[in-house]
Each structure stands twice: as C-alpha cells, then as structure tokens.
Design a protein around this motif. Structure first.
Motif, PDB file in Angstrom:
ATOM      1  N   LEU A 161      28.320  15.553 -49.729  1.00  0.00           N
ATOM      2  CA  LEU A 161      28.627  14.177 -50.127  1.00  0.00           C
ATOM      3  C   LEU A 161      29.377  13.447 -49.019  1.00  0.00           C
ATOM      4  CD1 LEU A 161      29.031  11.806 -52.118  1.00  0.00           C
ATOM      5  CD2 LEU A 161      30.983  13.059 -53.067  1.00  0.00           C
ATOM      6  N   LEU A 162      30.402  14.078 -48.455  1.00  0.00           N
ATOM      7  CA  LEU A 162      31.200  13.419 -47.417  1.00  0.00           C
ATOM      8  C   LEU A 162      30.408  13.224 -46.132  1.00  0.00           C
ATOM      9  CD1 LEU A 162      34.108  12.339 -47.544  1.00  0.00           C
ATOM     10  CD2 LEU A 162      33.517  13.842 -49.427  1.00  0.00           C
ATOM     11  N   ARG A 163      29.517  14.145 -45.818  1.00  0.00           N
ATOM     12  CA  ARG A 163      28.647  13.941 -44.652  1.00  0.00           C
ATOM     13  C   ARG A 163      27.812  12.672 -44.835  1.00  0.00           C
ATOM     14  NH1 ARG A 163      26.724  20.137 -44.555  1.00  0.00           N
ATOM     15  NH2 ARG A 163      28.247  21.028 -43.116  1.00  0.00           N
ATOM     16  N   LEU A 164      27.294  12.492 -46.044  1.00  0.00           N
ATOM     17  CA  LEU A 164      26.495  11.302 -46.322  1.00  0.00           C
ATOM     18  C   LEU A 164      27.349  10.045 -46.232  1.00  0.00           C
ATOM     19  CD1 LEU A 164      23.833  10.004 -47.202  1.00  0.00           C
ATOM     20  CD2 LEU A 164      24.452  10.508 -49.577  1.00  0.00           C
ATOM     21  N   VAL A 165      28.562  10.092 -46.766  1.00  0.00           N
ATOM     22  CA  VAL A 165      29.464   8.944 -46.699  1.00  0.00           C
ATOM     23  C   VAL A 165      29.774   8.592 -45.249  1.00  0.00           C
ATOM     24  CG1 VAL A 165      31.815   8.173 -47.194  1.00  0.00           C
ATOM     25  CG2 VAL A 165      30.466   9.281 -48.984  1.00  0.00           C
ATOM     26  N   VAL A 166      30.030   9.606 -44.425  1.00  0.00           N
ATOM     27  CA  VAL A 166      30.307   9.360 -43.005  1.00  0.00           C
ATOM     28  C   VAL A 166      29.098   8.724 -42.333  1.00  0.00           C
ATOM     29  CG1 VAL A 166      30.671  10.494 -40.770  1.00  0.00           C
ATOM     30  CG2 VAL A 166      32.083  11.119 -42.738  1.00  0.00           C
ATOM     31  N   GLU A 167      27.908   9.248 -42.619  1.00  0.00           N
ATOM     32  CA  GLU A 167      26.686   8.692 -42.027  1.00  0.00           C
ATOM     33  C   GLU A 167      26.497   7.230 -42.411  1.00  0.00           C
ATOM     34  OE1 GLU A 167      21.832   9.337 -42.313  1.00  0.00           O
ATOM     35  OE2 GLU A 167      23.182  10.944 -42.962  1.00  0.00           O
ATOM     36  N   ILE A 168      26.699   6.929 -43.675  1.00  0.00           N
ATOM     37  CA  ILE A 168      26.555   5.547 -44.144  1.00  0.00           C
ATOM     38  C   ILE A 168      27.590   4.656 -43.467  1.00  0.00           C
ATOM     39  CG2 ILE A 168      26.820   4.037 -46.153  1.00  0.00           C
ATOM     40  CD1 ILE A 168      25.647   6.318 -47.847  1.00  0.00           C
ATOM     41  N   THR A 169      28.809   5.164 -43.370  1.00  0.00           N
ATOM     42  CA  THR A 169      29.890   4.386 -42.746  1.00  0.00           C
ATOM     43  C   THR A 169      29.579   4.097 -41.284  1.00  0.00           C
ATOM     44  OG1 THR A 169      31.509   5.383 -44.239  1.00  0.00           O
ATOM     45  CG2 THR A 169      32.357   4.322 -42.265  1.00  0.00           C
ATOM     46  N   GLU A 170      29.085   5.089 -40.575  1.00  0.00           N
ATOM     47  CA  GLU A 170      28.786   4.900 -39.156  1.00  0.00           C
ATOM     48  C   GLU A 170      27.628   3.934 -38.947  1.00  0.00           C
ATOM     49  OE1 GLU A 170      28.213   8.875 -37.759  1.00  0.00           O
ATOM     50  OE2 GLU A 170      30.344   9.113 -37.248  1.00  0.00           O
ATOM     51  N   ASN A 171      26.701   3.917 -39.893  1.00  0.00           N
ATOM     52  CA  ASN A 171      25.536   3.035 -39.753  1.00  0.00           C
ATOM     53  C   ASN A 171      25.809   1.605 -40.196  1.00  0.00           C
ATOM     54  OD1 ASN A 171      23.954   5.117 -38.774  1.00  0.00           O
ATOM     55  ND2 ASN A 171      23.152   5.664 -40.794  1.00  0.00           N
ATOM     56  N   SER A 172      26.772   1.432 -41.112  1.00  0.00           N
ATOM     57  CA  SER A 172      26.972   0.096 -41.685  1.00  0.00           C
ATOM     58  C   SER A 172      28.297  -0.541 -41.317  1.00  0.00           C
ATOM     59  CB  SER A 172      26.869   0.167 -43.217  1.00  0.00           C
ATOM     60  OG  SER A 172      27.893   0.993 -43.745  1.00  0.00           O
ATOM     61  N   SER A 173      29.219   0.230 -40.739  1.00  0.00           N
ATOM     62  CA  SER A 173      30.550  -0.308 -40.466  1.00  0.00           C
ATOM     63  C   SER A 173      30.979   0.015 -39.035  1.00  0.00           C
ATOM     64  CB  SER A 173      31.572   0.267 -41.448  1.00  0.00           C
ATOM     65  OG  SER A 173      31.189   0.032 -42.782  1.00  0.00           O
ATOM     66  N   ALA A 174      30.091  -0.283 -38.099  1.00  0.00           N
ATOM     67  CA  ALA A 174      30.363   0.073 -36.713  1.00  0.00           C
ATOM     68  C   ALA A 174      31.664  -0.531 -36.225  1.00  0.00           C
ATOM     69  CB  ALA A 174      29.203  -0.378 -35.832  1.00  0.00           C
ATOM     70  N   GLY A 175      32.002  -1.720 -36.718  1.00  0.00           N
ATOM     71  CA  GLY A 175      33.213  -2.380 -36.261  1.00  0.00           C
ATOM     72  C   GLY A 175      34.442  -2.061 -37.084  1.00  0.00           C
ATOM     73  N   ASP A 176      34.282  -1.336 -38.172  1.00  0.00           N
ATOM     74  CA  ASP A 176      35.407  -1.026 -39.058  1.00  0.00           C
ATOM     75  C   ASP A 176      35.932   0.364 -38.716  1.00  0.00           C
ATOM     76  OD1 ASP A 176      37.212  -0.609 -41.081  1.00  0.00           O
ATOM     77  OD2 ASP A 176      35.942  -1.471 -42.648  1.00  0.00           O
ATOM     78  N   LEU A 177      36.814   0.430 -37.707  1.00  0.00           N
ATOM     79  CA  LEU A 177      37.301   1.716 -37.235  1.00  0.00           C
ATOM     80  C   LEU A 177      38.162   2.417 -38.277  1.00  0.00           C
ATOM     81  CD1 LEU A 177      38.214   0.847 -33.537  1.00  0.00           C
ATOM     82  CD2 LEU A 177      36.150   1.959 -34.420  1.00  0.00           C
ATOM     83  N   LEU A 178      38.909   1.660 -39.067  1.00  0.00           N
ATOM     84  CA  LEU A 178      39.777   2.256 -40.079  1.00  0.00           C
ATOM     85  C   LEU A 178      38.957   2.953 -41.160  1.00  0.00           C
ATOM     86  CD1 LEU A 178      42.666   2.685 -41.016  1.00  0.00           C
ATOM     87  CD2 LEU A 178      42.501   0.522 -42.291  1.00  0.00           C
ATOM     88  N   LYS A 179      37.890   2.295 -41.597  1.00  0.00           N
ATOM     89  CA  LYS A 179      37.041   2.887 -42.628  1.00  0.00           C
ATOM     90  C   LYS A 179      36.348   4.139 -42.107  1.00  0.00           C
ATOM     91  CE  LYS A 179      33.666   1.574 -46.153  1.00  0.00           C
ATOM     92  NZ  LYS A 179      32.855   0.475 -46.715  1.00  0.00           N
ATOM     93  N   ARG A 180      35.876   4.072 -40.864  1.00  0.00           N
ATOM     94  CA  ARG A 180      35.219   5.236 -40.264  1.00  0.00           C
ATOM     95  C   ARG A 180      36.206   6.384 -40.112  1.00  0.00           C
ATOM     96  NH1 ARG A 180      34.206   7.389 -35.137  1.00  0.00           N
ATOM     97  NH2 ARG A 180      32.180   8.443 -34.987  1.00  0.00           N
ATOM     98  N   ALA A 181      37.418   6.081 -39.672  1.00  0.00           N
ATOM     99  CA  ALA A 181      38.429   7.119 -39.518  1.00  0.00           C
ATOM    100  C   ALA A 181      38.757   7.768 -40.863  1.00  0.00           C
ATOM    101  CB  ALA A 181      39.685   6.531 -38.890  1.00  0.00           C
ATOM    102  N   GLY A 182      38.842   6.947 -41.926  1.00  0.00           N
ATOM    103  CA  GLY A 182      39.116   7.487 -43.249  1.00  0.00           C
ATOM    104  C   GLY A 182      38.022   8.421 -43.723  1.00  0.00           C
TER     105      GLY A 182
END
Length: 205
Positions: A161-182
């Motif tokens: 589940l978390l791998r998928l969340v990370v993948e989605i975050t990296e693909n949709s929130s390239a500029g949101d470093l805080l969200k990606r870090a979380g």
C-alpha cells in the motif's frame, strides 16, 4: 415496483440478521448496549454453514455490506476469514464485494484482518483494491493512516500500500516535497516493521 423491491430487500436483510443472531449470541458492549450479533468463537460447523450460505447466495452478503455498521461488518468479515478454511468460493464473493463498494469495505477489511487468526481471505480482497486501482489517492492515504504500523497480519500488504502511495505522490506531487517526504517516511517505517531492512536503507537514501 420499487416499493416491493425495497420491502423484499428489508425482509432478506432482517432474515439473515436474525439467523446470524440466533447462531451467534450478541455480547454486551463497553457502553452497556449490545451488538445485534456477536463474532463467532472458532467453530468449524458454524463457519461452514455461514460460508456455504454466502457462497450459495452472494447477493445476501453484498446487500449486508451497505446495511451493517462498522463493528458488525468487521465481525462478519472475521467469520468469513475463518470460514474460508472450510468453504470454497468465498474469495470470489469478497472480490466482487470490494469491486462494488471498495470505499466502504476497505477500512473494515483492514480492521478485521488485524483481528483474524486467518486473514488470507481478507488480504486477498485488499490486494484486489490495490491491483485494480479501486480507490482514489486521498482514500489510499486515509487507508494507510488507519493501518497499524506494527500489525503482523498486514505487514507485507501495508508495504504494498505504501509503495503505491509513494508512486502516486511522486507522479502527481513533484513540487510538493513535504508530501513526498511524508510518504517516504511512512514507507520506511512500514518496511522496518516488516523487517525489509535493505529496502528501508534504499528508501531513506
């Protein structure tokens, strides 16, 4: 007509609820009330009867998905997880159910899987949710938040589940470093809990 269908639906729901209540007496709740029925103690015959009924008439379970409260639904899922040892066909019923109501069932499956001694059936349904993309990103985030970090039953699924969340975050929130870090921090925490040490180091590098 519509009124007749609604009446039939209510009749079926009440009949199944009464049947389960008679089989499995309800416990007293912490606040002094009572659930409509209780969870099964390990009972192969009772589990076989429940599992067989659900497989033979899956529409009953599909209707109850919309009718039961969180605790009763969790109890029902725990019962089914044990019934899978005695009854073929339950995986197909549960897969159909999660495709029909993924948002309603997903958190209940997580709750039931952490309580069941035989969670394979429930994890299979949760895997369908991930593999088929049945939940939008915000609900995946919420599901990850609800899943206990230290659960052994869901340790590997939680990592998926978390791998998928990370993948989605990296693909949709390239500029949101805080969200990606979380997302990466949460994945690393789950990897560590699941004893995937090498991947934990790679994630945090």
């Amino acid at each position: 007509d519509r009124a007749a269908r609604e009446e039939l639906r209510e009749t079926v729901r009440r009949a199944v609820a009464d049947w389960l209540r008679d089989l499995y007496p309800r416990p007293e709740s912490a606040d002094g009330g009572a659930w409509y029925w209780g969870t099964l103690e390990p009972d192969p015959l009772g589990e076989y009867l429940v599992g067989t009924r659900v497989v033979e008439e899956p529409e009953i379970f599909l209707r109850l998905v919309e009718e039961l409260g969180n605790e009763e639904m969790a109890n029902a899922l725990v019962v089914l997880s044990r019934a899978a040892a005695w009854t073929d066909g339950l995986p197909d019923v549960l897969r159909t159910a999660v495709r029909t109501a993924p948002g309603r069932l997903a958190p209940r499956l997580v709750g039931a899987a952490t309580r069941s001694a035989e969670p394979a059936l429930l994890i299979d349904a949760l895997d369908v949710i991930l593999a088929e993309g049945l939940l939008p990103p915000d609900q995946l985030w919420e599901l990850a938040r609800r899943t206990p970090v230290l659960t052994q039953a869901l340790a590997d699924w939680n990592v998926r589940l978390l791998r998928l969340v990370v993948e989605i975050t990296e693909n949709s929130s390239a500029g949101d470093l805080l969200k990606r870090a979380g997302a990466l921090f949460n994945l690393a925490t789950r990897l560590l809990a699941a004893e995937h040490y090498e991947e934990t180091l790679t994630t945090t590098a």
